[in-house]
Each structure stands twice: as C-alpha cells, then as structure tokens.
Design an enzyme around this catalytic site. Sequence first.
Site, PDB file in Angstrom:
ATOM      1  N   THR A 112      16.622  -2.526 -33.080  1.00  0.00           N
ATOM      2  CA  THR A 112      16.134  -3.052 -31.815  1.00  0.00           C
ATOM      3  C   THR A 112      16.999  -4.249 -31.434  1.00  0.00           C
ATOM      4  O   THR A 112      17.819  -4.714 -32.225  1.00  0.00           O
ATOM      5  CB  THR A 112      14.642  -3.452 -31.913  1.00  0.00           C
ATOM      6  OG1 THR A 112      14.150  -3.744 -30.611  1.00  0.00           O
ATOM      7  CG2 THR A 112      14.449  -4.652 -32.819  1.00  0.00           C
ATOM      8  N   HIS A 160      10.039 -58.486 -34.969  1.00  0.00           N
ATOM      9  CA  HIS A 160       9.624 -58.644 -33.560  1.00  0.00           C
ATOM     10  C   HIS A 160      10.766 -59.243 -32.728  1.00  0.00           C
ATOM     11  O   HIS A 160      10.525 -59.794 -31.653  1.00  0.00           O
ATOM     12  CB  HIS A 160       8.376 -59.534 -33.435  1.00  0.00           C
ATOM     13  CG  HIS A 160       7.325 -59.216 -34.440  1.00  0.00           C
ATOM     14  ND1 HIS A 160       6.437 -58.187 -34.274  1.00  0.00           N
ATOM     15  CD2 HIS A 160       7.034 -59.773 -35.652  1.00  0.00           C
ATOM     16  CE1 HIS A 160       5.628 -58.119 -35.329  1.00  0.00           C
ATOM     17  NE2 HIS A 160       5.981 -59.069 -36.178  1.00  0.00           N
ATOM     18  N   SER A 290      33.144 -53.172 -17.281  1.00  0.00           N
ATOM     19  CA  SER A 290      32.334 -53.204 -16.061  1.00  0.00           C
ATOM     20  C   SER A 290      33.252 -53.128 -14.858  1.00  0.00           C
ATOM     21  O   SER A 290      34.322 -53.745 -14.843  1.00  0.00           O
ATOM     22  CB  SER A 290      31.500 -54.495 -16.011  1.00  0.00           C
ATOM     23  OG  SER A 290      30.949 -54.689 -14.730  1.00  0.00           O
ATOM     24  N   ARG A 330       5.649  -9.717 -30.314  1.00  0.00           N
ATOM     25  CA  ARG A 330       6.842 -10.053 -29.523  1.00  0.00           C
ATOM     26  C   ARG A 330       6.448 -10.368 -28.100  1.00  0.00           C
ATOM     27  O   ARG A 330       5.581  -9.702 -27.525  1.00  0.00           O
ATOM     28  CB  ARG A 330       7.846  -8.885 -29.519  1.00  0.00           C
ATOM     29  CG  ARG A 330       9.051  -9.035 -28.587  1.00  0.00           C
ATOM     30  CD  ARG A 330       9.869 -10.246 -28.937  1.00  0.00           C
ATOM     31  NE  ARG A 330      11.217 -10.191 -28.357  1.00  0.00           N
ATOM     32  CZ  ARG A 330      11.859 -11.264 -27.911  1.00  0.00           C
ATOM     33  NH1 ARG A 330      11.292 -12.451 -27.966  1.00  0.00           N
ATOM     34  NH2 ARG A 330      13.081 -11.158 -27.435  1.00  0.00           N
TER      35      ARG A 330
END
Length: 489
Positions: A112, A160, A290, A330
Amino acid sequence: MLKGDDSRIVANRYENPLCRRYASAEMQGIFSDDFKFSTWRKLWIALAESQKELGLGITDNQINEMKARQTDINYETAAKYESEIRHDVMAHIRAYGDQCPAAMPIIHLGATSCYVGDNTDIIVQHSALLRVKRLLVTALDKLFHFADEYKSLPTLAYTHFQTAQPTTVGKRASLWMQDMLFDLQQLDFTLGNLKLLGCKGTTGTCASFLSLFGGDHEKVKSLEKKIAEKMGFDKVYAVSGQTYSRKIDYYTLSVLSGIAQSAYKFSNDIRLLSHLKEVDEPFESGQVGSSAMAYKRNPMRSERIASLARYVTVDALNPALTASAQWMERTLDDSANRRIAIPQAFLAVDAILMLMINIAGGITVYPKIIEKHLKEELPFMATENILMHCVKKGLAAGGGNRQTLHERIRLHSVEAAKRIKQNGGENDLIDRIAQDEAFSITRGELDKLLLAEQFTGRAKEQTEEFLTDVRRIIDMNKEFLGADAEISV
C-alpha cells in the site's frame, strides 16, 4: 520547477526562508525530492528482491532494470500522472514502470502507499537525526573548550537578573552544556528506537502478503525482516494500522523541541551578557549592526536562535495534535500537516545548531568589564565575611559585638546604595567601613576579604569535574565531531 542544486533566485513567488537563508544544503538534501523518491524506488527494489528470495516469480532482469533507474527520477512524467489521477504514489509507480517496462507488473506488489511513504519518512528522520547529532556533539565540543578556558574566571551570577553570589564564566557554560547533554541523551534514545513500518498492508494485517505467499505466515514475517535489513534497520514495528503510529513523529519533534529550548536559553544568556558588555558573539569586520546606529553590535545570531527556537517549540504541537486525531487504522488528515511540520522543524534546528556552533566557537569575553562589575557589587556581598572577621578579631582582643557591627554595616550599606542609585556615584562601602573605628580593620585586611575567588564556592571544581564527564561523552561520539556549520547570513 527547481530541483537538485539549482540555486537561481525566484523572485515572483514565496520561497521558504529556512531553505533560502538558514538551513544547510545537507539537511535540505535529506528532505529533498531526490532523496525521497530514490528511497521509494530503493524500497520497491528491496520488496521485489525479498519476494524473489522467498519464492515469488520475479526475475533478476526485472530487479536489475529497477536498480538501473533507481536515482533517475522522471519527475515530469510523475507530475503529469499525478495531475490526472491525484495520487502521488500511483503516479510514481507508473512513472517508474514507464522506465522499467519488464519490471512494471511487479513494482509495489502487495503493498500500500504507506509502504513507501511511511518507511521513507522513518529513513528520512533517521538520516536527519544523525545530522542533528553531528551538530549537537560539535556544539558541545565548542562549549567544552570555552568552559575549560574560563572555568576559573569569577563573574557575577544573577538570579531574577539581579546580582547574586558570584560564579565563574566556565561554570555558567556548564549549565548550557548540561541541558545539551540531556538533549543528546533523548536524541540517542529516539534514534535507537526508530523502526521501519515494514510491509503491513492496507490495515496493518499483512493480508495481501499472506495471500501472495499462500498463507505462509513465516514467509510474511521473513519478508519484513529481509526488507528491514536491506534498508539498514534491524527491526520493524510489531503492530500498526496502515501507518506507523504518529506518536513516533511526536517523539522525534520533542527531541528537536528540547534542543531548541536549550539553544534558546543559551542565546538569551548571550544577549543579556552582551547588554552588560561582558561578552560579544562573533562579529565580522564588515558586518553592519544597525542601519541607523553605525556603532551598534547587535547580537543578531543569538536573536536568530531565539526566533527559530520559538518556531520549533510551537511546531512540536503539530505531531501531538496529529497523533491524537488519527481515526481507527488510517486517516489522511495527517498528510499535509506532516509534509510541513516535520521537515521545517529539522531545517530550523539545523540552522539553530549551526548558529550555536558559530557563536560558541567565537565568543569574545571581556575580563576587565567582568572584573569592574564584580568590584561594584562585591562590597555588599562581602559584608557577612567582614562582619565575621571583625567580630572574631574583636573577641580575641576582649571585645567584638556582632549586633553593633551588624547595625554599622546596615547603615553604611544604605548610604552606599543611596550614593550609587541616587547620585550615580561609585560604591564606597569599603571606604566607609575602613574609616569606621568600630570595625578596627585595615585596608589590607579588607582587600583580602574582597578577593572574588573567595565567593565562587566550588564553581571551578564543579566545572572541572563536569568537564571530565563531558570529555568522555564527546570522545564516545568523536565520529560525530566536525559537522559542517557554515552560516550564510
């Protein structure tokens, strides 16, 4: 249609930037039509050879004819057939049959569509994971050398993103590597457990092959084993519907998501450290940071890692949803999604790891800036050591009041912090303590208490011990070192 190594720019339609700008030619090749359809033909050859070996009436001439045209894909013919019949596998069967008229009657015998489709997908993923492993091991090796070089260099640590107890530059790099070792472990597990679908037939029962072999179950089992061996695998999945379980795709993309997460963390740290001017990623002599601010050195490679990593992390949802949405044996609602989600995840991770290798192999560290930042913060961190030293010294002389000195340090710290934050001044806490007779401490004693190495704990030793394990793992995978990681933009 563009194919092969044709690199002409096509300006009148959308082209995937993962291919145009970011991913390697090698990874693109793994997901190319040439790789896919030549593998389909290799699978058809393996099927025919195995069927012949098990007694079906297939001739050497038919097999040799198929082998001669395995990589000679007649794309235009296949496209013409597909436009008529709307089925890609049948289109390529007919196109292959046109090239191999003697073999045409036995191509795809008993199979298949998923025989070629799914087995090829596994083979492609296996090849792509090997490419990812080469990149991952190479990135680990680059970071190993970086961590080893800077294992003793004290630097401020952050919790932090607020200054915390110091660590070393190498110890921080060990955290990046530890995440990558987790990824390597998962990658190896996934690679080691990939299996072929085999030849299971339309609903996974092997009924068509059982019919071909007259009800001989052992020959059907042997057929799968022979095909797997010819394709370089030692196992097939024991049971399936028409397709292999789509959870396999989820596990594969989960590995890629994990790598993306690790790289994202690495890139974020590099970006933050670049802001602090403690490190720079590689920056070519002619590179523009930049369009407006010519002085800038934006960490664009780290930013690109972050950008692509977000895509991969989100893309890992696609196979999760696809796996959960399959019906019975399937359904075809997986097909279009998988054609996009799986290749693009691999292409993006390919680009991410090449960038990571480039950055890790060329990070510039600025020890003087690192030292400056340490000196700005160490006086506050050293106050407990100063307090203990002065109390102990006072006790030996018949005095030493911990509570009194603690209050003096608190007051001096408040004034020093005010000087820094409100007036933009330098940290003069040590000067204040040195001038306060209550502490009875010399400047020389204070300088010794302010040595950064005294505040990094076992950072250096932890890094050395960790790197021993990393070196062992890299040596175990030395054949994967040296992956091509040239970035184009």
